[in-house]
Design a protein around this motif. Structure first.
Motif: not given
Length: 124
Positions: A52, A54, A56-57, A104
């Motif tokens: 994402s 930000s 995040a994965r 995501l």
């Protein structure tokens, strides 16, 4: 309009590694949610990994611990490092972008733009 161009595919033996890259157009790449999908012959396109805006994965269970997704906002690129490759990883790999959601990318319906794909072939 966002253009995505993948590179880095090829032929590798089982157990080997490849690194895929995706170059994106646009001045606001840092605001894009990015992801990788793949499609094997005769199968539906499937989610591989997402990153994402930000940081995040999320990964598909089949690639957890072997694949790593990363991005370089200064270069407008997202990469997929693939280690310990298996024959079942053979597929066309697609870069994907979402500009409409803050979340995501979890599936094809979340994607606004697709790359043209790059072939990854893993021999046994």
């Amino acid at each position: 309009q966002v253009q995505l161009v993948e590179s880095g595919g090829g032929l590798v033996q089982a157990g080997g590694s490849l690194r895929l890259s995706c170059a994106a157009s646009g001045r606001t790449f840092s605001s894009y949610n990015m992801a990788w999908f793949r499609q094997a012959p005769g199968k539906e396109r499937e989610f591989v990994a997402a990153l994402s805006r930000s940081g995040a994965r999320m990964y598909a269970d089949s690639v957890k611990g072997r694949f790593t997704v990363s991005r370089d906002n200064a270069k407008n690129t997202v990469s997929l490092q693939m280690n310990s490759l298996k024959p079942e990883d053979t597929a066309v790999y697609y870069c994907a972008a979402s500009i409409a959601s803050a979340n995501l990318i979890a599936g094809p319906n979340d994607v606004n733009y697709w790359g043209q794909g790059t072939q990854v072939t893993v021999s046994s």
